[in-house]
Design an enzyme around this catalytic site. Structure first.
Site, PDB file in Angstrom:
ATOM      1  N   ARG A  76       0.854  -1.203   0.000  1.00  0.00           N
ATOM      2  CA  ARG A  76       0.000   0.000   0.000  1.00  0.00           C
ATOM      3  C   ARG A  76       0.881   1.242   0.000  1.00  0.00           C
ATOM      4  NH1 ARG A  76      -4.216  -0.033   4.730  1.00  0.00           N
ATOM      5  NH2 ARG A  76      -5.107  -1.745   3.515  1.00  0.00           N
ATOM      6  N   ARG A 145      -2.285   6.957   9.112  1.00  0.00           N
ATOM      7  CA  ARG A 145      -2.301   6.397   7.752  1.00  0.00           C
ATOM      8  C   ARG A 145      -2.330   7.509   6.701  1.00  0.00           C
ATOM      9  NH1 ARG A 145      -4.350   1.059   7.814  1.00  0.00           N
ATOM     10  NH2 ARG A 145      -3.661   0.032   9.713  1.00  0.00           N
ATOM     11  N   LYS A 209      -4.426   1.748  14.455  1.00  0.00           N
ATOM     12  CA  LYS A 209      -4.378   2.640  13.293  1.00  0.00           C
ATOM     13  C   LYS A 209      -5.071   3.968  13.595  1.00  0.00           C
ATOM     14  CE  LYS A 209      -6.745  -0.460  10.845  1.00  0.00           C
ATOM     15  NZ  LYS A 209      -7.611  -1.157   9.861  1.00  0.00           N
ATOM     16  N   LYS A 211      -6.607   7.620  11.488  1.00  0.00           N
ATOM     17  CA  LYS A 211      -6.897   8.147  10.149  1.00  0.00           C
ATOM     18  C   LYS A 211      -7.344   9.609  10.196  1.00  0.00           C
ATOM     19  CE  LYS A 211      -7.920   3.580   8.454  1.00  0.00           C
ATOM     20  NZ  LYS A 211      -8.880   2.659   7.850  1.00  0.00           N
ATOM     21  N   CYS A 431     -15.128  -3.023  -1.184  1.00  0.00           N
ATOM     22  CA  CYS A 431     -13.780  -3.361  -0.723  1.00  0.00           C
ATOM     23  C   CYS A 431     -13.213  -4.491  -1.572  1.00  0.00           C
ATOM     24  CB  CYS A 431     -13.809  -3.751   0.746  1.00  0.00           C
ATOM     25  SG  CYS A 431     -14.509  -5.388   0.996  1.00  0.00           S
ATOM     26  N   CYS A 437      -7.956 -10.819   0.584  1.00  0.00           N
ATOM     27  CA  CYS A 437      -8.135 -10.370   1.968  1.00  0.00           C
ATOM     28  C   CYS A 437      -8.337 -11.558   2.910  1.00  0.00           C
ATOM     29  CB  CYS A 437      -9.321  -9.419   2.078  1.00  0.00           C
ATOM     30  SG  CYS A 437      -9.560  -8.915   3.791  1.00  0.00           S
ATOM     31  N   CYS A 476     -16.842  -8.165   4.791  1.00  0.00           N
ATOM     32  CA  CYS A 476     -16.894  -8.460   6.232  1.00  0.00           C
ATOM     33  C   CYS A 476     -17.226  -7.153   6.951  1.00  0.00           C
ATOM     34  CB  CYS A 476     -15.568  -9.066   6.708  1.00  0.00           C
ATOM     35  SG  CYS A 476     -14.327  -7.864   7.186  1.00  0.00           S
ATOM     36  N   CYS A 480     -14.168  -1.558   5.238  1.00  0.00           N
ATOM     37  CA  CYS A 480     -13.163  -0.883   4.397  1.00  0.00           C
ATOM     38  C   CYS A 480     -13.767  -0.015   3.292  1.00  0.00           C
ATOM     39  CB  CYS A 480     -12.206  -1.906   3.809  1.00  0.00           C
ATOM     40  SG  CYS A 480     -11.303  -2.813   5.075  1.00  0.00           S
TER      41      CYS A 480
HETATM   42 FE1  SRM Z   1      -9.291  -1.826   5.570  1.00  0.00          FE
HETATM   43  C1  SRM Z   1      -8.096  -4.415   7.341  1.00  0.00           C
HETATM   44  C2  SRM Z   1      -8.269  -3.253   2.758  1.00  0.00           C
HETATM   45  C3  SRM Z   1      -9.821   1.099   3.988  1.00  0.00           C
HETATM   46  C4  SRM Z   1     -11.178  -0.707   8.226  1.00  0.00           C
HETATM   47  N1  SRM Z   1      -8.295  -3.526   5.144  1.00  0.00           N
HETATM   48  C5  SRM Z   1      -7.844  -4.455   6.039  1.00  0.00           C
HETATM   49  C6  SRM Z   1      -6.976  -5.529   5.343  1.00  0.00           C
HETATM   50  C7  SRM Z   1      -5.557  -5.070   5.400  1.00  0.00           C
HETATM   51  C8  SRM Z   1      -7.177  -6.965   5.868  1.00  0.00           C
HETATM   52  C9  SRM Z   1      -6.244  -7.464   6.932  1.00  0.00           C
HETATM   53  O1  SRM Z   1      -6.082  -6.824   7.983  1.00  0.00           O
HETATM   54  O2  SRM Z   1      -5.705  -8.550   6.724  1.00  0.00           O
HETATM   55  C10 SRM Z   1      -7.571  -5.405   3.933  1.00  0.00           C
HETATM   56  C11 SRM Z   1      -6.667  -5.841   2.785  1.00  0.00           C
HETATM   57  C12 SRM Z   1      -7.489  -6.370   1.657  1.00  0.00           C
HETATM   58  C13 SRM Z   1      -6.750  -6.525   0.387  1.00  0.00           C
HETATM   59  O3  SRM Z   1      -6.543  -7.687  -0.032  1.00  0.00           O
HETATM   60  O4  SRM Z   1      -6.390  -5.539  -0.241  1.00  0.00           O
HETATM   61  C14 SRM Z   1      -8.063  -3.981   3.932  1.00  0.00           C
HETATM   62  N2  SRM Z   1      -8.965  -1.173   3.764  1.00  0.00           N
HETATM   63  C15 SRM Z   1      -8.624  -1.945   2.705  1.00  0.00           C
HETATM   64  C16 SRM Z   1      -8.739  -1.179   1.399  1.00  0.00           C
HETATM   65  C17 SRM Z   1      -7.704  -1.574   0.357  1.00  0.00           C
HETATM   66  C18 SRM Z   1     -10.167  -1.374   0.876  1.00  0.00           C
HETATM   67  C19 SRM Z   1     -10.442  -0.928  -0.520  1.00  0.00           C
HETATM   68  O5  SRM Z   1     -11.163  -1.676  -1.177  1.00  0.00           O
HETATM   69  O6  SRM Z   1     -10.013   0.121  -0.958  1.00  0.00           O
HETATM   70  C20 SRM Z   1      -8.621   0.261   1.938  1.00  0.00           C
HETATM   71  C21 SRM Z   1      -7.204   0.748   2.009  1.00  0.00           C
HETATM   72  C22 SRM Z   1      -7.156   2.148   2.536  1.00  0.00           C
HETATM   73  C23 SRM Z   1      -5.808   2.803   2.473  1.00  0.00           C
HETATM   74  O7  SRM Z   1      -5.364   3.079   1.364  1.00  0.00           O
HETATM   75  O8  SRM Z   1      -5.244   3.088   3.521  1.00  0.00           O
HETATM   76  C24 SRM Z   1      -9.172   0.082   3.346  1.00  0.00           C
HETATM   77  N3  SRM Z   1     -10.230  -0.085   6.073  1.00  0.00           N
HETATM   78  C25 SRM Z   1     -10.445   0.950   5.221  1.00  0.00           C
HETATM   79  C26 SRM Z   1     -11.421   1.835   5.748  1.00  0.00           C
HETATM   80  C27 SRM Z   1     -11.997   3.071   5.053  1.00  0.00           C
HETATM   81  C28 SRM Z   1     -11.255   4.332   5.380  1.00  0.00           C
HETATM   82  O9  SRM Z   1     -10.215   4.314   6.041  1.00  0.00           O
HETATM   83  O10 SRM Z   1     -11.720   5.377   4.965  1.00  0.00           O
HETATM   84  C29 SRM Z   1     -11.826   1.303   6.967  1.00  0.00           C
HETATM   85  C30 SRM Z   1     -12.941   1.870   7.886  1.00  0.00           C
HETATM   86  C31 SRM Z   1     -12.545   3.079   8.631  1.00  0.00           C
HETATM   87  C32 SRM Z   1     -11.894   2.720   9.913  1.00  0.00           C
HETATM   88  O11 SRM Z   1     -10.684   2.498   9.911  1.00  0.00           O
HETATM   89  O12 SRM Z   1     -12.597   2.605  10.913  1.00  0.00           O
HETATM   90  C33 SRM Z   1     -11.061   0.096   7.164  1.00  0.00           C
HETATM   91  N4  SRM Z   1      -9.540  -2.454   7.526  1.00  0.00           N
HETATM   92  C34 SRM Z   1     -10.413  -1.904   8.420  1.00  0.00           C
HETATM   93  C35 SRM Z   1     -10.426  -2.720   9.603  1.00  0.00           C
HETATM   94  C36 SRM Z   1     -11.285  -2.465  10.867  1.00  0.00           C
HETATM   95  C37 SRM Z   1     -10.607  -1.560  11.830  1.00  0.00           C
HETATM   96  C38 SRM Z   1     -11.369  -1.453  13.121  1.00  0.00           C
HETATM   97  O13 SRM Z   1     -11.369  -0.380  13.713  1.00  0.00           O
HETATM   98  O14 SRM Z   1     -11.944  -2.439  13.590  1.00  0.00           O
HETATM   99  C39 SRM Z   1      -9.545  -3.793   9.365  1.00  0.00           C
HETATM  100  C40 SRM Z   1      -9.214  -4.937  10.323  1.00  0.00           C
HETATM  101  C41 SRM Z   1      -8.254  -4.541  11.389  1.00  0.00           C
HETATM  102  O15 SRM Z   1      -7.655  -3.473  11.375  1.00  0.00           O
HETATM  103  O16 SRM Z   1      -8.109  -5.359  12.300  1.00  0.00           O
HETATM  104  C42 SRM Z   1      -9.014  -3.601   8.054  1.00  0.00           C
HETATM  105 FE1  SF4 Z   2     -11.269  -7.433   3.825  1.00  0.00          FE
HETATM  106 FE2  SF4 Z   2     -13.356  -6.966   5.357  1.00  0.00          FE
HETATM  107 FE3  SF4 Z   2     -11.807  -4.949   4.573  1.00  0.00          FE
HETATM  108 FE4  SF4 Z   2     -13.365  -6.120   2.845  1.00  0.00          FE
HETATM  109  S1  SF4 Z   2     -14.066  -4.999   4.664  1.00  0.00           S
HETATM  110  S2  SF4 Z   2     -11.180  -5.637   2.535  1.00  0.00           S
HETATM  111  S3  SF4 Z   2     -13.357  -8.211   3.505  1.00  0.00           S
HETATM  112  S4  SF4 Z   2     -11.188  -6.583   5.914  1.00  0.00           S
END
Ligand code: SRM
Ligand code: SF4
Length: 568
Positions: A76, A145, A209, A211, A431, A437, A476, A480
């Site tokens: 990333r 981030r 994390k 943001k 997502c 993922c 899930c 994201c």
């Molecule tokens: Fe996310 C985890 C992809 C934006 C909340 N996110 C992940 C992981 C890394 C899975 C993992 O931990 O093993 C995913 C990788 C999937 C893959 O194969 O690419 C993943 N997140 C993404 C992306 C690529 C989704 C997308 O389709 O674009 C986004 C990358 C953003 C970036 O460039 O930095 C992405 N993730 C978000 C957002 C939206 C945002 O930030 O505006 C959220 C919700 C906002 C927030 O953070 O509350 C988000 N991702 C999560 C979470 C839940 C965090 C929590 O507070 O519980 C996880 C799981 C974790 O951190 O344990 C997670």
């Molecule tokens: Fe993976 Fe869940 Fe984030 Fe989708 S919402 S990229 S399934 S961690």
């Protein structure tokens, strides 16, 4: 640090002993016996901008054959406000063709991800990104981030000014450790690690994390209330005078665990521009010092705020700053998401807003996205802007270059969104989910096209083709694609089954609510058909779908994150 007295989580001990994120990453990368890295290094690698994954399509088959999972890494980038030059585009394009799965993926935080990078190629890929004068440091991990920002600085000088502030915010929270440069860029190791310092983060960085996003009304194109820390630019008499401060947004939750919930940021005050960096630093420092370092599921800033109370937070912030925030200034969001097609700015330059489903840029049988955009990058004189809705703006196109770009788009069958496109498709976000993922419970990116194909006829039949409805899909509940801000949202429960949420605010000002659980695709269509028909017939003038389902008492309004799971 102050705050908790409970036993610290294992991740805290790992960060502490990691020698500022070095761990044994070098040794793990050199171990040719496996495609994986040691478990501790996999956690530390996140801070370097890369996640270990495995191909979930192949997981069972490889298990049966007693093979280790097919490991690869996502990378990333850190790219404040989602801006890159044509030269950078060309270098990234080259890297994904050489080291990744021949696709660039625009994320929901305005940056790129590479997928499918094998361990043996990881170092070359990350070094290549740095050679392009971009980097990956702190793109993941317990750290600030990628800073997101409204998506087109060319719209006015104020847009540009606001973007500059987002860059300063990003720089403020960059980690200082040289470990990154030693591992990926062969910088000479720092002689004695104990003398190295992380002046802001310390050895254990943040509890989780963090943001930050910056919005410029009337556009809320970055979902500012989903950010841990959001800044809303305030303009008076054509001058940027400062920012309203929103704290405690976040989307992640776990199915069935009411202690976890999405929450929207609260606007707690206003600061003049010159105070912005001090305010940001102290907000993040409070989370650093008081966030829960024992239970990671409870470690986000939103829980720190709800546990201690917003009034406590405001007081703590004022004490640390030496002054209180001023009262919030009035603001109004009326737009969210991206515009579509060609837009001309006041200086006569053109900007092309391309809609890229789920942000996936790769060549398919139908559209040569990667090749076409490479050819465009070769002649483009402006730059590229990635949006938080996973779309792309080819920005700052001269009148002379516009026909050349149009010809390349046509040659590679890249569609330019126009009034024929359904507004649902233009605004849909999903997502990644399967196959990369590790947390996915159901398909998302690969499911969105099929879902749209089934939903669009319903909207057409109801005369709603041009009605924007914010549709969000995730595999899930982690959130994201910010699904709890979808007027319609599907959140994966198990393969082929989704929870259906309805009723978020059109400009990201209200969370949605669970309507039905664990639906199959046919059930989703069966449930949405009468609702869309009713909306077509009964909606008030300009009433968004999210407001309608609340007025029609289909779902109750959610006012606070803590109420998210309440039954009606
Ligand atoms: Fe996310 C985890 C992809 C934006 C909340 N996110 C992940 C992981 C890394 C899975 C993992 O931990 O093993 C995913 C990788 C999937 C893959 O194969 O690419 C993943 N997140 C993404 C992306 C690529 C989704 C997308 O389709 O674009 C986004 C990358 C953003 C970036 O460039 O930095 C992405 N993730 C978000 C957002 C939206 C945002 O930030 O505006 C959220 C919700 C906002 C927030 O953070 O509350 C988000 N991702 C999560 C979470 C839940 C965090 C929590 O507070 O519980 C996880 C799981 C974790 O951190 O344990 C997670
Ligand atoms: Fe993976 Fe869940 Fe984030 Fe989708 S919402 S990229 S399934 S961690």
């Amino acid at each position: 640090m102050t705050g908790n007295t409970k036993a610290l989580s294992e991740d805290e001990a790992l960060k502490e002993r990691s020698r500022f994120l070095r761990g044994t990453i070098v040794e793990s990368l050199a171990d040719a016996a496996t495609g994986a890295v040691a478990a501790d290094d996999a956690k530390l690698l996140k801070f370097h901008g890369t996640y270990q994954q495995d191909d979930r399509d192949l997981r069972n088959e490889r298990h049966k054959q007693k093979l280790e999972p097919l490991h690869s890494f996502l990378i990333r980038l850190r790219m404040t406000g989602g801006i890159c030059s044509p030269e950078q585009w060309l270098q990234l394009d080259k890297l994904v063709r050489k080291y990744a799965n021949e696709s660039l993926r625009i994320t929901t935080r305005q940056t790129f991800q590479f997928h499918g990078v094998y361990k043996r190629n990881l170092k070359a890929a990350i070094a290549g990104i740095n050679n392009a004068l971009l980097n990956t440091i702190g793109a993941c991990g317990d750290i600030n981030r990628n800073v997101v920002c409204h998506n087109n600085p060319y719209l006015s000088p104020i847009h540009e000014e606001v973007y500059e502030w987002s860059k300063r915010l990003s720089d403020l929270f960059l980690p200082q450790t040289r470990g990154y440069y030693e591992i990926w860029l062969d910088e000479k190791p720092v002689a004695s690690f104990p003398t190295e310092v992380e002046p802001f983060y310390g050895k254990t960085f943040l509890p989780r994390k963090f943001k930050i996003g910056v919005a410029l009304p009337p556009y809320n194109d970055i979902d500012v209330f989903a950010q841990d820390l959001g800044f809303i630019a305030i303009v008076e008499k054509d001058k940027l005078i400062g920012f309203n401060v929103s704290v405690g947004g976040g989307m992640g939750m776990t199915h069935g665990d009411k202690a976890t919930y999405p929450r929207l940021g609260e606007v707690i005050g206003f600061c003049p521009t010159e105070q912005l960096l001090a305010v940001a630093e102290q907000v993040v420092a409070i989370q650093r010092d008081f966030g829960d370092r024992s239970v990671r599921k409870h470690a986000r800033f939103k829980y720190t705020l709800d546990d201690r109370g917003t009034e406590w937070f405001k007081q703590e912030l004022a004490t640390r700053l030496g002054f209180p925030l001023q009262s919030p200034r009035p603001f109004k969001f009326t737009e969210s998401g991206d515009r579509a097609g060609w837009v001309k700015d006041k200086q006569g330059r053109w900007h092309l807003n391309l809609s890229i489903l789920s942000g996936r840029i790769k060549d398919t049988e139908e559209i040569a996205w990667l090749t076409g955009l490479r050819k465009i990058a070769k002649i483009h004189e402006g730059d590229f802007r990635l949006t938080a809705s996973q779309n792309l703006i080819i920005a700052n196109v001269s009148k002379a270059n516009k026909p050349k770009i149009q010809a390349l788009l046509k040659e590679h069958r890249i569609p330019v969104p126009d009034e024929q496109w359904s507004a649902l498709r233009l605004h849909a976000i999903s997502c990644v989910a399967f196959p990369t993922c590790g947390l996915a419970m159901a398909e998302s990116e690969r499911y969105l096209p099929k879902l749209l194909d089934r939903l669009e006829p319903l909207l057409k039949a109801a005369g709603l083709e041009q009605q924007t409805i914010q549709l969000r899909v995730t595999g899930c509940p982690n959130g994201c694609a910010r699904p709890y801000l979808g007027e319609i949202a599907l959140v994966g429960k198990s393969p082929g089954h989704y929870n259906l949420y309805l009723g978020a605010g059109y400009v990201g000002e209200r969370l949605n609510k669970l309507y039905k659980e664990s639906l199959t695709e046919d059930e989703i269509i069966a449930v949405l058909t009468p609702l869309i028909e009713r909306y077509g017939k009964e909606r008030l003038k300009d009433e968004p779908f999210g407001d309608f389902v609340i007025r029609a008492k289909v779902v109750a309004e959610v006012r606070f994150g803590r109420e998210f799971h309440d039954t009606q």
